[in-house]
Write an enzyme that holds these catalytic residues in place. Structure first.
Site, PDB file in Angstrom:
ATOM      1  N   ASP A 199      -2.774 -30.219 -32.269  1.00 59.63           N
ATOM      2  CA  ASP A 199      -2.441 -29.439 -33.138  1.00 59.63           C
ATOM      3  C   ASP A 199      -3.083 -28.016 -32.992  1.00 59.63           C
ATOM      4  O   ASP A 199      -2.468 -26.743 -33.147  1.00 59.63           O
ATOM      5  CB  ASP A 199      -3.297 -29.733 -34.546  1.00 59.63           C
ATOM      6  CG  ASP A 199      -2.492 -30.432 -35.469  1.00 59.63           C
ATOM      7  OD1 ASP A 199      -1.248 -31.004 -34.979  1.00 59.63           O
ATOM      8  OD2 ASP A 199      -2.704 -30.747 -36.555  1.00 59.63           O
ATOM      9  N   TRP A 243       1.244 -36.284 -39.151  1.00 55.15           N
ATOM     10  CA  TRP A 243       0.151 -37.337 -39.106  1.00 55.15           C
ATOM     11  C   TRP A 243      -0.875 -37.100 -40.196  1.00 55.15           C
ATOM     12  O   TRP A 243      -1.116 -35.776 -40.630  1.00 55.15           O
ATOM     13  CB  TRP A 243      -0.707 -37.602 -37.709  1.00 55.15           C
ATOM     14  CG  TRP A 243      -1.547 -36.299 -37.300  1.00 55.15           C
ATOM     15  CD1 TRP A 243      -1.117 -35.437 -36.635  1.00 55.15           C
ATOM     16  CD2 TRP A 243      -3.056 -35.975 -37.895  1.00 55.15           C
ATOM     17  NE1 TRP A 243      -2.063 -34.212 -36.627  1.00 55.15           N
ATOM     18  CE2 TRP A 243      -2.923 -34.522 -37.273  1.00 55.15           C
ATOM     19  CE3 TRP A 243      -3.681 -36.684 -38.695  1.00 55.15           C
ATOM     20  CZ2 TRP A 243      -4.255 -34.033 -37.309  1.00 55.15           C
ATOM     21  CZ3 TRP A 243      -5.191 -35.679 -38.550  1.00 55.15           C
ATOM     22  CH2 TRP A 243      -5.326 -34.845 -37.957  1.00 55.15           C
ATOM     23  N   THR A 272     -10.835 -24.110 -29.555  1.00 46.10           N
ATOM     24  CA  THR A 272     -10.882 -25.558 -30.188  1.00 46.10           C
ATOM     25  C   THR A 272      -9.732 -26.465 -29.508  1.00 46.10           C
ATOM     26  O   THR A 272     -10.413 -27.552 -29.573  1.00 46.10           O
ATOM     27  CB  THR A 272     -10.614 -25.325 -31.572  1.00 46.10           C
ATOM     28  OG1 THR A 272      -9.336 -24.699 -31.835  1.00 46.10           O
ATOM     29  CG2 THR A 272     -11.584 -24.573 -32.406  1.00 46.10           C
ATOM     30  N   GLU A 277      -4.486 -27.379 -40.568  1.00 46.36           N
ATOM     31  CA  GLU A 277      -5.843 -27.431 -40.106  1.00 46.36           C
ATOM     32  C   GLU A 277      -6.696 -28.374 -41.106  1.00 46.36           C
ATOM     33  O   GLU A 277      -7.851 -28.929 -40.460  1.00 46.36           O
ATOM     34  CB  GLU A 277      -6.613 -26.018 -40.110  1.00 46.36           C
ATOM     35  CG  GLU A 277      -6.012 -25.022 -38.997  1.00 46.36           C
ATOM     36  CD  GLU A 277      -6.381 -25.469 -37.471  1.00 46.36           C
ATOM     37  OE1 GLU A 277      -7.647 -25.966 -37.764  1.00 46.36           O
ATOM     38  OE2 GLU A 277      -6.123 -25.071 -36.628  1.00 46.36           O
TER      39      GLU A 277
END
Length: 332
Positions: free
Chosen positions: A197, A31, A168, A112
């Site tokens: 992710d 993505w 996270t 990231e």
């Protein structure tokens, strides 16, 4: 590090290639931030922006404080790549080294990088935040670096990254649930995609530590305990907007009060990692290793007391202005 420890890390090259690199996603099937946002070249771009802003009006200010804090943390990515490249035995020696450790660091950074880009563009379009203040915060944070008490020890460093990736994952996942609750399904999908992710990256770093426990249980146990004794500081602890010297503490207080990231989450992560790495069942330890093992196995209940104090502080919240949202006050 001692030469024998460096040899262990170097000996893991083929293992990293077989067990860590497959967790990366090919660029062509990954993505990208544009997949979630209005297309600027399309005729309906301004209609799309209006839709983003209409949905954003329904979301409380404290949510945007947390979202900006998450985004600023993601945007400080250059600091995190520098951190990984400071570790003996796993750093990228040339900037384009083909060694599996280096391939992972660069590709992880590339994956990231999309997180900050996506959140940054969304916040720009939504019209709810003062982007200049947000951008100043990012510049201050990257320039200020981060507090990382790992003593140039890759074992401790990978414990830290395992913890942070899970943190996270939890934070973005909770943010997605808040967005859904307030009716913004697109923002919920954005945050949920980023959380997925982070979960995959957590799996990679957790596998690395599990392998270190297999190859070098005593040093791994002591490294895990040492990291927990120092306490895992959030990577954006040094954030500053040019105005509020307690910006991170105030942001963290809002995250605690809203349930985006809490002291309970911290305790849950510690207990999860102790279980994940089967700390209780590791054998063949030295006296120092056994002491570290005992400390880790009893750590969860101790941290729960910190959680209780954090909940009490949350009840005593006061209004704090955040420059990110045009100096409007939020309970922190």
């Amino acid at each position: 590090m001692a030469p024998e420890k460096l040899e262990i890390l170097v000996s893991m090259d083929s293992w990293v290639e077989e067990n860590i690199l497959p967790l990366l996603r090919p660029v062509e099937t990954s993505w990208q931030p544009q997949d979630f946002l209005p297309e600027a070249s399309a005729e309906g771009f301004f209609d799309g922006v209006r839709e983003v802003q209409e949905r954003a009006r329904e979301i409380p200010d404290e949510f945007y404080v947390c979202l900006v804090g998450d985004m600023v943390t993601e945007e400080a990515l250059p600091t995190y790549q520098s951190m990984l490249n400071s570790f003996d035995g796993v750093r990228d020696e040339t900037g384009c080294s083909p060694v599996p450790w280096a391939v992972w660091t660069r590709a992880w950074t590339a994956e990231e990088n999309r997180h900050g880009d996506l959140l940054n563009r969304y916040l720009y379009l939504c019209g709810r935040v003062d982007m200049r203040q947000v951008e100043k915060t990012i510049q201050y944070l990257i320039g200020g670096g981060m507090v990382l008490p790992v003593d140039n020890n890759p074992y401790m460093g990978f414990v830290y990254t395992s913890f942070q990736e899970r943190a996270t994952f939890i934070s973005h996942g909770n943010t997605a649930r808040h967005a859904k609750k307030h009716g913004d399904l697109t923002l919920a999908k954005i945050c949920g995609t980023i959380a997925a992710d982070e979960k995959r990256h957590e799996m990679a770093y957790s596998r690395i530590v599990a392998k270190l426990f297999e190859l070098d249980p005593d040093a791994s146990m002591q490294a895990f305990a040492a990291m927990m004794r120092k306490r895992v500081n959030m990577p954006a602890q040094l954030m500053f907007d040019g105005e509020d010297p307690k910006l991170f503490d105030n942001y963290a207080a809002v995250a605690q009060r809203t349930g985006v990231y809490t002291a309970k989450d911290y305790a849950d992560i510690v207990e999860f990692l102790v279980k994940e790495w089967k700390v209780e069942h590791v054998t063949g330890l030295s006296g120092e290793g056994r002491a570290a093992q005992e400390y880790l196995c009893s750590l969860g209940p101790r941290i729960r007391k910190v959680e209780e104090r954090a909940q009490e502080r949350a009840k005593q919240a006061s209004m704090v202005p955040f420059s990110w949202i045009f100096n409007k006050g939020v309970l922190a």
